[in-house]
Design a protein around this motif. Structure first.
Motif, mmCIF file in Angstrom:
data_model
loop_
_atom_site.group_PDB
_atom_site.id
_atom_site.type_symbol
_atom_site.label_atom_id
_atom_site.label_comp_id
_atom_site.label_asym_id
_atom_site.label_seq_id
_atom_site.Cartn_x
_atom_site.Cartn_y
_atom_site.Cartn_z
ATOM 1 N N ILE A 174 14.287 -5.563 -17.381
ATOM 2 C CA ILE A 174 13.993 -5.872 -16.267
ATOM 3 C C ILE A 174 14.462 -5.202 -15.067
ATOM 4 O O ILE A 174 14.249 -5.261 -13.856
ATOM 5 C CB ILE A 174 14.461 -7.586 -16.209
ATOM 6 N N SER A 175 15.595 -4.484 -15.569
ATOM 7 C CA SER A 175 16.333 -3.598 -14.417
ATOM 8 C C SER A 175 15.418 -2.669 -13.618
ATOM 9 O O SER A 175 15.831 -2.087 -12.809
ATOM 10 C CB SER A 175 17.624 -3.195 -14.933
ATOM 11 N N GLU A 176 14.288 -2.304 -14.538
ATOM 12 C CA GLU A 176 13.524 -1.221 -14.072
ATOM 13 C C GLU A 176 12.891 -1.754 -12.668
ATOM 14 O O GLU A 176 12.345 -1.013 -11.866
ATOM 15 C CB GLU A 176 12.393 -0.898 -14.950
ATOM 16 N N THR A 177 13.153 -2.893 -12.310
ATOM 17 C CA THR A 177 12.495 -3.670 -11.255
ATOM 18 C C THR A 177 12.902 -2.744 -9.854
ATOM 19 O O THR A 177 12.365 -2.818 -8.859
ATOM 20 C CB THR A 177 12.506 -5.035 -10.931
ATOM 21 N N THR A 178 14.290 -2.215 -10.050
ATOM 22 C CA THR A 178 14.713 -1.502 -8.909
ATOM 23 C C THR A 178 14.204 -0.171 -8.593
ATOM 24 O O THR A 178 14.317 0.321 -7.637
ATOM 25 C CB THR A 178 16.155 -1.412 -8.984
ATOM 26 N N THR A 179 13.606 0.431 -9.781
ATOM 27 C CA THR A 179 13.068 1.845 -9.687
ATOM 28 C C THR A 179 12.042 1.989 -8.397
ATOM 29 O O THR A 179 12.105 3.233 -7.840
ATOM 30 C CB THR A 179 12.356 2.250 -10.851
ATOM 31 N N PRO A 180 10.836 1.126 -8.203
ATOM 32 C CA PRO A 180 10.004 1.296 -7.322
ATOM 33 C C PRO A 180 10.689 1.748 -5.748
ATOM 34 O O PRO A 180 10.216 2.571 -5.016
ATOM 35 C CB PRO A 180 8.897 0.216 -7.299
ATOM 36 N N GLY A 181 11.674 0.870 -5.480
ATOM 37 C CA GLY A 181 12.478 0.882 -4.250
ATOM 38 C C GLY A 181 13.048 1.934 -4.021
ATOM 39 O O GLY A 181 13.175 2.593 -2.955
ATOM 40 N N ILE A 182 13.817 2.493 -5.110
ATOM 41 C CA ILE A 182 14.615 3.730 -5.231
ATOM 42 C C ILE A 182 13.634 4.964 -4.958
ATOM 43 O O ILE A 182 13.900 5.798 -4.069
ATOM 44 C CB ILE A 182 15.368 4.137 -6.431
ATOM 45 N N ASN A 183 12.444 5.063 -5.630
ATOM 46 C CA ASN A 183 11.454 5.968 -5.524
ATOM 47 C C ASN A 183 11.041 6.141 -4.165
ATOM 48 O O ASN A 183 10.554 7.422 -3.441
ATOM 49 C CB ASN A 183 10.173 5.927 -6.399
ATOM 50 N N LEU A 184 10.710 4.781 -3.488
ATOM 51 C CA LEU A 184 9.790 4.983 -2.209
ATOM 52 C C LEU A 184 11.119 5.391 -1.146
ATOM 53 O O LEU A 184 10.671 6.052 -0.083
ATOM 54 C CB LEU A 184 9.761 3.304 -1.858
ATOM 55 N N ARG A 185 12.352 5.014 -1.325
ATOM 56 C CA ARG A 185 13.401 5.586 -0.651
ATOM 57 C C ARG A 185 13.471 7.148 -0.534
ATOM 58 O O ARG A 185 13.494 7.752 0.347
ATOM 59 C CB ARG A 185 14.873 5.097 -0.968
ATOM 60 N N TRP A 186 12.996 7.712 -1.514
ATOM 61 C CA TRP A 186 12.941 9.271 -1.763
ATOM 62 C C TRP A 186 11.926 9.678 -1.053
ATOM 63 O O TRP A 186 11.867 10.606 -0.226
ATOM 64 C CB TRP A 186 12.944 9.716 -3.273
ATOM 65 N N ARG A 197 12.173 1.789 10.746
ATOM 66 C CA ARG A 197 12.295 0.438 10.133
ATOM 67 C C ARG A 197 12.029 0.133 8.519
ATOM 68 O O ARG A 197 12.664 -0.652 8.072
ATOM 69 C CB ARG A 197 11.392 -0.404 10.889
ATOM 70 N N ALA A 198 11.053 0.926 8.076
ATOM 71 C CA ALA A 198 10.771 0.944 6.693
ATOM 72 C C ALA A 198 11.589 1.127 5.789
ATOM 73 O O ALA A 198 11.993 0.717 4.777
ATOM 74 C CB ALA A 198 9.294 1.768 6.291
ATOM 75 N N TYR A 199 12.545 2.249 6.285
ATOM 76 C CA TYR A 199 13.698 2.753 5.559
ATOM 77 C C TYR A 199 14.784 1.749 5.379
ATOM 78 O O TYR A 199 15.337 1.621 4.481
ATOM 79 C CB TYR A 199 14.221 4.240 6.229
ATOM 80 N N LEU A 200 14.989 1.054 6.588
ATOM 81 C CA LEU A 200 16.040 0.115 6.367
ATOM 82 C C LEU A 200 15.785 -0.952 5.797
ATOM 83 O O LEU A 200 16.379 -1.488 4.922
ATOM 84 C CB LEU A 200 16.340 -0.406 8.086
ATOM 85 N N ILE A 201 14.445 -1.573 6.020
ATOM 86 C CA ILE A 201 14.036 -2.776 5.018
ATOM 87 C C ILE A 201 14.291 -2.361 3.571
ATOM 88 O O ILE A 201 14.467 -3.304 2.780
ATOM 89 C CB ILE A 201 12.697 -3.100 5.675
ATOM 90 N N ASN A 202 13.714 -1.038 3.201
ATOM 91 C CA ASN A 202 13.741 -0.574 1.669
ATOM 92 C C ASN A 202 15.256 -0.564 1.396
ATOM 93 O O ASN A 202 15.339 -1.174 -0.042
ATOM 94 C CB ASN A 202 13.086 0.577 1.771
ATOM 95 N N GLY A 203 15.981 -0.291 2.215
ATOM 96 C CA GLY A 203 17.447 -0.222 1.774
ATOM 97 C C GLY A 203 18.066 -1.802 1.402
ATOM 98 O O GLY A 203 18.738 -2.001 0.339
ATOM 99 N N ILE A 204 17.631 -2.658 2.173
ATOM 100 C CA ILE A 204 17.903 -3.985 2.023
ATOM 101 C C ILE A 204 17.669 -4.428 0.819
ATOM 102 O O ILE A 204 17.882 -5.293 0.161
ATOM 103 C CB ILE A 204 17.549 -4.885 3.063
ATOM 104 N N VAL A 205 16.093 -4.213 0.436
ATOM 105 C CA VAL A 205 15.398 -4.631 -0.735
ATOM 106 C C VAL A 205 15.950 -4.198 -1.788
ATOM 107 O O VAL A 205 16.266 -4.918 -2.894
ATOM 108 C CB VAL A 205 13.853 -4.413 -0.747
ATOM 109 N N ILE A 206 16.376 -2.813 -1.917
ATOM 110 C CA ILE A 206 17.133 -2.193 -2.981
ATOM 111 C C ILE A 206 18.407 -3.060 -3.217
ATOM 112 O O ILE A 206 18.904 -3.233 -4.349
ATOM 113 C CB ILE A 206 17.262 -0.859 -2.528
ATOM 114 N N PHE A 207 19.225 -3.513 -2.239
ATOM 115 C CA PHE A 207 20.282 -3.730 -2.406
ATOM 116 C C PHE A 207 20.177 -5.229 -3.114
ATOM 117 O O PHE A 207 20.927 -5.697 -4.025
ATOM 118 C CB PHE A 207 20.840 -4.231 -1.106
ATOM 119 N N ILE A 208 19.442 -6.107 -2.715
ATOM 120 C CA ILE A 208 18.991 -7.357 -3.153
ATOM 121 C C ILE A 208 18.539 -7.307 -4.692
ATOM 122 O O ILE A 208 19.158 -7.893 -5.492
ATOM 123 C CB ILE A 208 18.015 -8.289 -2.413
ATOM 124 N N ALA A 209 17.722 -6.320 -5.055
ATOM 125 C CA ALA A 209 16.971 -6.358 -6.146
ATOM 126 C C ALA A 209 17.898 -5.698 -7.131
ATOM 127 O O ALA A 209 18.125 -6.264 -8.347
ATOM 128 C CB ALA A 209 15.818 -5.232 -6.091
#
Length: 273
Positions: A174-186, A197-209
């Motif tokens: 289930i920890s793989e749920t963080t992978t799409p956010g990490i890839n989107l960040r790249w 703004r998308a980069y910031l929101i993505n960072g917050i989502v990665i933190f929570i996930a």
């Protein structure tokens, strides 16, 4: 004429269903067909992403060879993450396969054709991705990625072939749920959108996930193992080691990465003040 075509279509459809049921999904062949399927899907997504990138993204042509490979490889990684996260959430929280009251059989030895096939597809992905990482080492990831993939590969393959510890394997996956956010960040980074703004929101989502899937969920898993340790003790010795040792090592790595995520998020927020 139309009826003859319908009959012909149904005939081929029945033959295809019979082939899938008696061969591809036969219990003895599921591990092997699922691994091959996982590898083929990775290859297909890689090639499709390369085709789309070359024709629809101008920035793609400006990338180096390694950047293009990473662009394509991360698409395959995201596809696997979405697939295995969905399957894992289903088995851990929705399916009654691993419920205590569902069967007198220990939860540590329960499995099904679907659960085994899903794990096999994941093995196929880890084999493909690990091969890419080693071939282009260290461009696609350093030693920590190699360790992570090796541990994941061994643990998932064991659960698939032996049928032991599949519940805990799905909990970890289930920890793989963080992978799409990490890839989107790249993707946002190489596209020059670090200040967006998308980069910031993505960072917050990665933190929570990451907090939920790689910290809190691991704590829940260790608690679950503690409650059912008498069942874990009935597993093969190697299986017992995997159930305990692999999550511990991954937890340490997750905490180290989480510290870096917090540091990066604080740095990003500080720049916007």
């Amino acid at each position: 004429m139309a009826s003859e075509e319908n009959m012909t279509f149904k005939l081929y459809q029945n033959r295809a269903n019979l082939f899938v049921k008696e061969y591809l999904l036969a219990d003895s062949l599921i591990p092997y067909t699922s691994i091959i399927s996982g590898m083929l899907v990775c290859k297909m997504v890689f090639d499709l992403t390369q085709l789309i990138g070359s024709n629809y993204f101008k920035i793609y042509s400006s990338f180096s060879k390694v950047q293009r490979i990473e662009w394509n490889n991360r698409a395959a990684s995201t596809t696997h993450a979405i697939f295995i996260t969905t399957i894992s959430l289903y088995f851990v929280f929705c399916s009654n396969l691993f419920w205590d009251s569902h069967s007198p059989e220990f939860i540590t030895v329960r499995s099904s054709s679907l659960s085994t096939f899903a794990l096999g597809a994941s093995v196929g992905y880890f084999v493909s991705d690990l091969g890419m990482i080693l071939w282009f080492f260290p461009s696609l990831g350093g030693y920590e990625y190699v360790i992570h993939h090796l541990l994941s590969l061994v643990a998932v393959a064991y659960a698939m072939f032996s049928g032991e510890g599949q519940l805990y394997t799905f909990m970890v996956l289930i920890s793989e749920t963080t992978t799409p956010g990490i890839n989107l960040r790249w993707y946002l980074d190489v596209a020059g959108m670090k200040k967006s703004r998308a980069y910031l929101i993505n960072g917050i989502v990665i933190f929570i996930a990451w907090l939920v899937a790689r910290i809190l969920l691991f704590i829940y898993m260790f608690y679950h193992v503690y409650l059912h340790f008498h069942q874990v003790e009935q597993m093969q010795p190697f299986g017992q080691i995997l159930v305990v040792a692999v999550p511990v090592v991954l937890s340490v790595m997750n905490l180290v990465w989480f510290a870096k995520i917090i540091k990066g998020l604080r740095k990003t927020l500080a720049k916007r003040q």
